[in-house]
Design a protein around this motif. Structure first.
Motif, PDB file in Angstrom:
ATOM      1  N   LYS A 148       0.582  -1.079   0.217  1.00 39.45           N
ATOM      2  CA  LYS A 148      -0.179   0.030  -0.096  1.00 39.45           C
ATOM      3  C   LYS A 148       0.770   1.045  -0.019  1.00 39.45           C
ATOM      4  CE  LYS A 148      -3.952   0.012   0.036  1.00 39.45           C
ATOM      5  NZ  LYS A 148      -5.030  -0.620  -1.454  1.00 39.45           N
ATOM      6  N   CYS A 183      -6.093  -9.915   1.409  1.00 39.60           N
ATOM      7  CA  CYS A 183      -7.030  -8.318  -0.155  1.00 39.60           C
ATOM      8  C   CYS A 183      -8.377  -7.012   0.486  1.00 39.60           C
ATOM      9  CB  CYS A 183      -7.390  -9.156  -0.873  1.00 39.60           C
ATOM     10  SG  CYS A 183      -6.083  -9.813  -2.164  1.00 39.60           S
ATOM     11  N   GLN A 184      -8.781  -7.670   1.656  1.00 34.54           N
ATOM     12  CA  GLN A 184     -10.070  -7.707   2.410  1.00 34.54           C
ATOM     13  C   GLN A 184     -10.017  -6.269   3.175  1.00 34.54           C
ATOM     14  OE1 GLN A 184     -13.285  -8.869   3.893  1.00 34.54           O
ATOM     15  NE2 GLN A 184     -15.193  -7.541   3.090  1.00 34.54           N
ATOM     16  N   TYR A 186      -6.550  -5.431   3.528  1.00 32.88           N
ATOM     17  CA  TYR A 186      -6.150  -4.229   2.855  1.00 32.88           C
ATOM     18  C   TYR A 186      -5.985  -3.652   1.514  1.00 32.88           C
ATOM     19  CZ  TYR A 186      -2.601  -5.510   7.120  1.00 32.88           C
ATOM     20  OH  TYR A 186      -2.040  -6.371   7.932  1.00 32.88           O
ATOM     21  N   ASP A 187      -7.049  -3.566   1.279  1.00 34.15           N
ATOM     22  CA  ASP A 187      -7.771  -2.876   0.550  1.00 34.15           C
ATOM     23  C   ASP A 187      -7.347  -2.766  -0.449  1.00 34.15           C
ATOM     24  OD1 ASP A 187     -10.132  -1.723   1.674  1.00 34.15           O
ATOM     25  OD2 ASP A 187      -8.538  -0.377   2.476  1.00 34.15           O
ATOM     26  N   ASP A 189      -6.441  -5.096  -4.449  1.00 38.82           N
ATOM     27  CA  ASP A 189      -6.601  -5.559  -5.536  1.00 38.82           C
ATOM     28  C   ASP A 189      -6.253  -7.648  -5.717  1.00 38.82           C
ATOM     29  OD1 ASP A 189      -8.225  -6.717  -7.677  1.00 38.82           O
ATOM     30  OD2 ASP A 189      -7.902  -4.699  -9.033  1.00 38.82           O
TER      31      ASP A 189
END
Ligand code: FAD
Ligand code: NAD
Length: 400
Positions: A148, A183-184, A186-187, A189
């Motif tokens: 990120k 993934c959810q 840490y946002d 894709d």
């Protein structure tokens, strides 16, 4: 009064803990003084470690305190690391002192085999202990956070599993289950995440049943695992892996599941090792050492056709039982019995509700195989800790 013989058991893994539990049940008062040595004060259920490594289960569920399994009135427990085995002096050197023995049981397990591949020791992770799997879980989570910060550096999201034997395949399946959650959280894709399982042989699970291997590959591919087959890992650097065909893959997470060798302490003690594992006879003794037994992953026991049995928990436990019997026989002046492995099957997990294997020669796949894997685990917990342990590790599991 005649002094009770001293039995020292090194390692509280599958082999050592079963031997200690059997001895504590069967030995009469003052027949022998049993000491169990282990570097931690817990036994770990190695067959579960791929789950806390991926983060799909809590590490607490893969360990049991030794004092929950051992009656400390009957077996003395020493929490210390063995640093040397002095066979001629019948002495064990520990970080915390020395121990003498009349009979020695070595169940110190295995170590990751790196085959001298450059950079593996320094840069790759291994699924070997509670601490090593905690590190893998935390490291992978950190990679998502780091990505990120540096969204142009996709190597943070490339996860390499080196070796597609049972450990590699089980871990890859578990990791694939964990990715959507990460993934959810840490946002991220999900299409940016890659799990690549690299195998030197032309197939996954070399030597295993081809139909089950195909099933495993299909399941894992469906979960998003990529395979690179027939190409060995040649070098591992901090930020990439180099394959024997010259290909380089940028990745900051390499989990090495390329095999194991025996504990280094055995060769250092003077035993002849084959990849660190010591050949034992049918009484589980190395040649020329009447008072020593070697069990589990640090030993090699040959099948009637001369091939070594693979290092498994199944074999280690059965060896623990036989050695306890043989030690009592020796002490009582009775005949020892030879080790005759009874292979009940092999089941490998492929993540949630998926597995493959053989149970009593029947092929099993899918949810039924996963259930069988669970039953095998429950059976082991029952053997070492009774119904109470089965319940505490199933109904009262630790959760994140
Ligand atoms: P271990 O269980 O490794 O125990 C060795 C013990 O010695 C440990 O407690 C360690 O802490 C201790 N020790 C080591 N060095 C020292 C030292 N210097 N001083 C003091 N103590 C020390 N096998 C199966 O049959 N079925 C499966 O489903 C299966 N799944 C697996 C899944 C994974 C992820 C892995 C990694 C392995 C799996 N295996 C399975 C293989 C199985 O776990 C091993 O064969 C088994 O653990 C061997 O038992 P052991 O007693 O020889 O050694
Ligand atoms: P393994 O030796 O069985 O498999 C290691 C794999 O890594 C092999 O397929 C090998 O070809 C590959 N490899 C070696 N060097 C390589 C390289 N340079 N590049 C790419 N690939 C390479 O080791 P394991 O999977 O850790 O299993 C160890 C033991 O534990 C075995 O006896 C296994 O049966 C047992 N185990 C059993 C289960 C189960 O029954 N569910 C699960 C895990 C482990």
């Amino acid at each position: 009064m005649k002094q009770a013989p001293k039995i020292v058991i090194l390692g509280a893994g599958y082999a050592g803990i079963v031997a200690a539990i059997r001895l504590q049940k069967e030995l009469q008062y003052n027949e022998a003084e049993v000491t169990l040595v282990n570097k931690h004060d817990y036994h770990y259920i190695t067959t579960h470690l791929h789950m806390p490594a991926a983060g799909t289960d809590h590490p607490e569920n893969a360990r049991v305190r030794v004092q929950e399994l051992i009656d400390l009135q009957k077996v003395k427990f020493v929490k210390s690391t063995v640093t040397e085995i002095l066979l001629a002096e019948k002495t064990i050197v520990l970080e915390s002192g020395k121990l003498n023995y009349d009979y020695l049981v070595i169940g110190l397990g295995g170590e990751p085999e790196t085959f001298g591949i450059k950079g593996l020791k320094e840069n790759a992770f291994n699924i070997r202990s509670i601490n090593s799997v905690r590190l893998i879980r935390t490291h992978i989570e950190n990679q998502f956070a780091l990505y990120k910060q540096h969204p142009d550096q996709t190597e943070y999201l490339t996860l390499i599993v080196g070796g597609a034997g049972f450990t590699g395949v089980e871990f890859a399946g578990e990791l694939a289950d964990r990715i959507p959650v990460l993934c959810q959280t840490y946002d991220v894709d999900q299409s940016n995440v890659r799990i690549i399982n690299i195998e030197a042989s032309p197939t996954v699970l070399p030597g295993f049943d081809p139909e089950l291997v195909k099933y495993a590959i299909d399941v894992l591919k469906h979960k998003g695992v990529e395979f690179k087959l027939g190409v060995p890992v040649k070098e591992c650097l901090e930020d990439r892996i180099v394959l024997a065909n010259g290909e380089e893959i940028k990745a900051r997470s390499v989990i090495w599941t390329g095999g194991i060798r025996g504990n280094h302490l055995l060769e250092e003690a003077g035993f002849e090792g084959f990849r660190g594992r010591v050949k034992v006879d049918e009484m589980l003794q190395p040649a020329g050492h009447e008072n020593v037994f070697i069990l589990g992953d640090c030993s090699i026991f040959l099948s009637p056709d001369g091939k070594p049995y693979p290092p498994t928990a199944q074999i280690a436990m059965q060896e623990g039982e036989v050695v306890a019997y043989n030690l009592m026989a020796k002490i009582r002046g009775q005949a020892m019995k030879p080790f005759k492995p009874s292979i009940k099957g092999t089941v490998a997990s492929l993540g949630k509700n998926e597995a493959i294997g053989f149970v009593f020669r029947f092929k099993v796949t899918g949810w039924f195989a996963a259930l069988m894997k669970q039953v095998i685990d429950w059976r082991y917990l029952y053997i070492i800790g009774g119904v109470q342990l089965v319940l505490s590790k199933t109904l009262f599991k630790a959760r994140w």
